[in-house]
Design an enzyme around this catalytic site. Structure first.
Site, short mmCIF file in Angstrom:
data_model
loop_
_atom_site.label_atom_id
_atom_site.label_comp_id
_atom_site.label_asym_id
_atom_site.label_seq_id
_atom_site.Cartn_x
_atom_site.Cartn_y
_atom_site.Cartn_z
N CYS A 163 22.56 25.03 43.21
CA CYS A 163 23.26 25.14 41.93
C CYS A 163 24.18 23.94 41.66
O CYS A 163 24.63 23.75 40.54
CB CYS A 163 24.08 26.41 41.88
S1 FES Z 1 22.64 26.98 38.78
FE1 FES Z 1 22.05 28.44 40.23
S2 FES Z 1 22.78 30.28 39.31
FE2 FES Z 1 23.44 28.78 37.97
#
Ligand code: FES
Lengths: 124, 392
Positions: free
Chosen positions: B325
């Protein structure tokens, strides 16, 4: 990189938790980065009476989960089905482009929870 | 709120003495070393002195140092320059699975241009497997490029052993020493290294400048063509303030390395044991002992790194993570994958890199806020087992 609204929901997520005997549960995984979210709903008179979420993911995923539950709470099932990832992102004052896929998760989780409820009702 | 910077591998502030020595080279000492009047001469001398300063950090001779725009260029020059120059001898290149992108991507490029590339795996601590190096190298191998120490998981590699294997086949050894330099002693002669990349900012020098050590007699060609500066290997007017600054930074690093590394090692170990002792299901990434003095990389089960960084940021602490993420590509760090972590475990990694400004109270502060942050995020996560939430 995040709007104040996103940070606010990240800091104080609304409706975080589980509903032990929920009427509908929706779990979605994020194929892009591998995250996970579950939404629980309680239905009363065709309305979302209570809603809770749990999320394993980034700040945007947590904030969009929170915002989705805020938007859905008190809505009729039909209204809630119409909530899109765009609505969620707009309500949060926008998301960085690379984070748009995270908002998908929450809206999809909500819709899945509603479908789960509808299936259970049909069976009865 | 005073911020606590624990992300020195991303960025370092410039040492005040470095800034001071650079300043005149922006104004009165603005000469171009290619000119023959006195200012040009002054600039030329400044560069030659700087070569000496950088060379002494790694036990090289000053004529073996050339200056570049940074470690990315140094890695590119070493890999592409040696590969093309020695193509008639062979076309096989060796590297590892935990290299920096500025090594991986030139190798990928060369792969497309017809070179053969092999990536040596590492064990779960991130140590390069010497047996596989032995099996992979052959008479067709012209270059091995390995990292001295990985800045993300902190693992220090067995460079001398690798060097022996590589030279037994008469291949060249390039070492990316960006994370290691200034933290642990490096001697290119003892380790028998042919090329070695350095970054100025990683030594608390200015950004936008780096160096490549090239052992005398190494066959290499340029990747940038022009006016023939730096023995024709790096054309372009020299960045004199940057070069002078880098040399000063290298000199300060050499002088302070022993004391500073000892100091950081103590802070590092306090932070590691403090976290592992107070937070359940937290684990150290990288090697427990063969480890850079400034590196703390911990993974927490059931949570994600970006939300950890954001939470720490809100309390004044800068850190980083190898979570998917946090990356532009939304892929988890290839280094964490290479040490065998599954996707979800790479997700919960948190990286602290310590540096000159950090004191014991910074570590204590992090230890005072981190358990609460982890607990909060674990509460939000659907993966956390109920038992873990109850007893922490
Ligand atoms: S980038 Fe992985 S949950 Fe938002």
């Amino acid at each position: 990189m995040y709007s104040d609204k996103v940070l606010e929901h990240f800091r104080n997520p609304q409706n975080m938790g589980e509903i032990p005997n929920a009427d509908g549960v929706g779990t979605v995984g994020n194929p892009v980065c591998g995250d996970l979210m579950t939404i629980y709903i309680k239905i009363k008179d065709n309305r979302i009476d209570d809603i809770k979420f749990k999320t394993f993911g980034c700040g945007a995923a947590i904030a969009t989960s929170s915002m989705t539950t805020v938007l859905a709470k008190g809505k009729t099932i039909e209204e809630a089905m119409k909530i899109t990832r765009k609505d969620v992102a707009n309500q949060l004052g926008g998301l960085p482009p690379v984070k748009m896929h995270c908002s998908n998760l929450a809206a999809e989780g909500l819709h899945k929870a509603i479908e789960d409820y509808q299936k259970k009702v049909e069976k009865k | 709120m005073q911020r606590i910077h624990l992300d020195h591998s991303s960025s370092k502030s410039i040492h005040p003495q470095v800034i001071k020595i650079m300043m005149p080279y922006f104004s009165q000492k603005h000469g171009n070393p290619s000119t023959i009047y006195s200012q040009g001469h002054e600039a030329k001398e400044a560069i030659e002195d700087a070569r000496e300063g950088v060379a002494s950090l790694i036990g090289a001779k000053s004529n073996e140092i050339i200056f570049t725009s940074g470690a990315t260029e140094s890695n590119n020059l070493a890999i592409r320059g040696v590969s093309y120059r020695n193509r008639t001898k062979g076309d096989h290149l060796i590297s590892s699975t935990i290299e920096h992108m500025s090594v991986i991507n030139p190798l990928k490029y060369l792969g497309k241009k017809g070179f053969k590339t092999s990536y040596i795996p590492v064990d779960r601590y991130g140590t390069i497997d010497l047996e596989v190096v032995k099996k992979t190298i052959d008479n067709n191998t012209i270059l091995a490029s390995v990292i001295y120490a990985n800045g993300e998981i902190g693992t220090i590699e067995p460079i001398r052993e690798i060097s022996e294997i590589v030279h037994s086949k008469n291949a060249y050894l390039h070492v990316d020493a960006v994370a290691a330099a200034g933290q642990i002693p490096i001697d290119v002669k003892k380790d028998n290294i042919d090329l070695l990349s350095l970054s100025s900012n990683d030594l608390y020098g200015p950004k936008g400048v780096g160096a490549l050590y090239i052992k005398e007699g190494t066959r290499i060609q340029p990747i940038i063509y022009g006016g023939g500066q730096e023995k024709g290997l790096r054309s372009g007017s020299e960045n004199i303030p940057g070069i002078v600054g880098m040399a000063k930074a290298a000199e300060i690093s050499s002088r302070n390395m022993n004391n500073e590394s000892r100091r950081l090692r103590a802070l590092r170990d306090n932070l590691i044991t403090g976290i592992l002792d107070t937070i359940k299901e937290s684990y150290l990434n990288g090697h427990p002992t063969m480890r850079l003095p400034n590196n703390v990389n911990i993974r927490f089960k059931y949570i994600e790194g970006e939300s950890l960084i954001l939470s720490l940021d809100m309390e004044g602490v800068s850190a980083s993570s190898g979570s998917a993420c946090t990356s532009k590509t939304l892929e988890p760090s290839h280094v964490l994958r290479a040490i065998g972590l599954p996707h979800e475990d790479a997700h919960g990694s948190l990286l602290f890199t310590l540096g000159s400004g950090n004191e014991e109270e910074d570590i204590n502060y992090v230890l005072s806020i981190l358990p609460r942050i982890v607990k909060k995020l674990r509460k939000i996560s659907p993966l956390t087992p109920k038992s873990l939430l109850e007893d922490t």
